[in-house]
Design a protein around this motif. Structure first.
Motif: not given
Length: 294
Positions: A234-239
């Motif tokens: 999730r964090r990678k996608k948002l970044e």
């Protein structure tokens, strides 16, 4: 309460993407002046717009950034053709939405600024070849770069940007959802005649997904189906797509990773032949299951 309407906006400030294949083709022809090639492109491309497919990212853009770069270029072409020059009040409303700047510190924000700069350079280099005065005489590149960054960080599906709804923050444990509605009333000046005739569903409303206490922040998810992925994903996608690192409660508390937790295969062996879990393990009513987090 769940299902209550919190906010509704009938029309976006702008829609920075073609609303149909016909509009995409028309923009392509005006942008390139190549009517013969546009017909060839249209016949060869299935399920992709002609305009999108014609954008060729430079070597300075990594393959993982191609989608964002092409989206920015397409948004820039739509902006120049459909919305520029824009009423100053409306433009100010648009540019007040969050967007990174050259002074941004995070690597993800710097990446967004880099892609926007490359997109503007790409557009500049090609406006002189355009047969349309709308493109060939365009000069307001600093504003356009900001518009591209606003689009990248705040737009909903279809490139729609709203004065209020585009300000709603993200949470991986959202308490509200977005619902698309059919716009009512007289179309705004920024909407095309084609949009009005097609009755495009451009309005959106914000609905409570659960009971929300007074004073609590209202958040939605930017992740689609990836909302059910693990924290790292999730964090990678948002970044990569929204240019921030999420620090919501779910990302900060590993005990909330229910959707990304898998019952330990050693403590809870799968039963043959389907390799399925015991029903008590699947539902974990007694909260006695041992999990391994991916």
């Amino acid at each position: 309460l769940a299902g209550d309407v919190i906010l509704e906006e009938s029309y976006p400030i702008v829609t920075l993407a073609p609303s149909s294949d016909e509009e995409s083709l028309d923009l392509f022809v005006q942008w390139t002046g190549d009517r013969k090639q546009s017909s060839k492109e249209k016949s060869e491309i299935d399920a992709q717009s002609v305009l999108w497919a014609s954008i060729d990212p430079p070597d300075s853009i990594s393959s993982s950034e191609h989608g964002t770069f092409k989206g920015m270029v397409q948004a820039g072409i739509v902006w120049m053709k459909k919305y520029y020059p824009m009423d100053s009040e409306k433009q100010d409303s648009l540019l007040q939405l969050y967007h990174p700047s050259k002074e941004s510190f995070s690597e993800s924000e710097k990446s967004a600024v880099h892609i926007a700069e490359q997109a503007v350079s790409y557009l500049k280099a090609r406006t002189s070849n355009s047969t349309s005065n709308v493109f060939s005489t365009f000069k307001d590149w600093d504003v356009l770069e900001k518009v591209l960054l606003v689009w990248a960080c705040n737009s909903f599906q279809g490139g729609r940007l709203y004065p209020k709804l585009s300000r709603v923050n993200h949470s991986c444990n959202p308490n509200a959802v977005i619902q698309t509605i059919k716009s009512q009333g007289v179309p705004s000046a920024a909407r095309t005649k084609q949009d009005a005739n097609n009755g495009n569903h451009e309005g959106q409303r914000l609905l409570a997904a659960t009971r929300i206490d007074k004073g609590s922040e209202i958040c939605i998810s930017y992740l689609g189906l990836l909302l059910y992925a693990d924290t790292a994903t999730r964090r990678k996608k948002l970044e990569n797509t929204k240019y921030f690192k999420c620090h919501c409660r779910r990302c900060s508390d590993t005990n909330m990773e229910g959707a990304a937790q898998i019952p330990c295969p050693t403590c809870h062996p799968r039963e043959s032949p389907q390799l399925s879990l015991d029903e008590d393990v699947q539902y974990d009513d007694d909260q006695a299951v041992q999990y391994t987090t991916m």
